[in-house]
Enzyme design. Structure first.
Site, PDB file in Angstrom:
ATOM      1  N   ASP A  30       0.942  -1.405   0.081  1.00 17.79           N
ATOM      2  CA  ASP A  30       0.013  -0.116  -0.119  1.00 17.79           C
ATOM      3  C   ASP A  30       0.900   1.321   0.113  1.00 17.79           C
ATOM      4  O   ASP A  30       1.814   1.132   0.572  1.00 17.79           O
ATOM      5  CB  ASP A  30      -0.922   0.204   1.194  1.00 17.79           C
ATOM      6  N   ASN A  78     -10.739  -3.764  -6.324  1.00 13.54           N
ATOM      7  CA  ASN A  78      -9.865  -2.543  -7.333  1.00 13.54           C
ATOM      8  C   ASN A  78     -10.474  -1.968  -8.677  1.00 13.54           C
ATOM      9  O   ASN A  78     -10.149  -1.117  -9.072  1.00 13.54           O
ATOM     10  CB  ASN A  78      -8.522  -2.914  -7.082  1.00 13.54           C
TER      11      ASN A  78
END
Ligand code: FPP
EC number: 2.5.1.-
Length: 250
Positions: A30, A78
């Site tokens: 991330d 996503n």
């Protein structure tokens, strides 16, 4: 430690994973977007740098003797990102697989995919299947890439498969145990998950390996993914080595 020392440090960590009793680590990568924003660069540059961090980390994991490294590359959520960004991520993935296959083969790395990747573009699926097959007998580190992966989706698929097996009379519904579920998961042929790392300071699991993380140690670092390297991995492993794992006992 100087940058030069940092780069030459990976071989110094040779064999670190087994020395820490660590077989399988997973990473929620991330912070690509924030890495780019801090430099006034487009998000794409952050993702591109993120791929470099993937390369560095896979090499370090291999040097450290890790059996399996699972990376969360694209979650089933996503798809909610803007179309351009989804397309950039798929392009980077395509390029990574094509460019690095020789290195996987030369370094005895086995590639495995978890998640419902068959819905991706047909050429990408074909390329993935080809490389998975060509590296299937490699006995070094298994690089597991989670693609269109969501833990709840994985558990739904496993539950459906078990229900179908029960309906065919192959398994008695009342006798279903954790081992039956384990065997239906995408990770069934991997060692148990020991360590789950998340970069960028966020502290949540984001639908990643929820079943497998039941007794995993969690490690959170503020490092943004594009800055993560072999030394960052070694620090996570060294932190793992200090943990006392009790698996519910005392
Ligand atoms: C999170 O950063 C990262 C991702 C959504 C995907 C990770 C993908 C890569 C590292 C590149 C492709 C992977 C491989 C295996 C070739 P973010 O965009 O959520 O960052 P932010 O939270 O700072 O915005």
């Amino acid at each position: 430690m100087s940058k030069a020392e940092a780069h030459s440090a990976a071989p110094a960590h040779a064999g670190l994973a087994p020395a820490c009793g660590l077989r399988h680590a997973a990473i929620i990568m991330d912070g690509n977007g924030r890495w780019a924003a801090r430099r006034n660069l487009p998000r794409f540059v952050g993702h591109k740098q993120g791929v470099e961090a993937v390369r560095t980390t896979v090499r370090a994991a291999r040097d450290m003797g890790l059996e399996a490294l699972t990376l969360y590359a694209f979650s089933s959520e996503n798809w909610k990102r803007p179309e351009d960004e989804v397309s950039d991520l798929m392009g980077l993935l395509r390029h990574f697989i094509r460019a690095d296959v020789d290195e996987f083969i030369a370094n005895n790395v086995r590639l495995k995919i978890i998640g419902n990747y068959r819905v991706l573009a047909p050429d990408l699926v074909e390329m993935i299947d080809d490389i998975v097959e060509r590296t299937a007998h490699n006995s070094g580190t298994t690089l597991v890439i989670a693609l269109n992966y969501g833990a709840q989706d994985e558990l739904v698929r496993a539950t459906r498969a078990l229900a179908a097996a029960a309906a065919r009379g192959e398994v008695n519904a009342d006798a279903i145990e954790a081992a039956h579920i384990d065997a239906m998961l995408d990770t069934s042929d991997l060692p148990p998950l020991d360590l789950l790392i998340r970069t960028s300071g966020e502290q949540r699991l984001s639908n990643f390996l929820l079943w497998q993380a039941a007794y995993a140690e969690l490690y959170f670092t503020d490092t943004l993914w594009p800055d993560f390297d072999g030394n960052s991995l070694a620090e996570a492993f060294q932190s793992y080595a200090t943990r006392e794992r009790r698996f519910g006992g005392r």
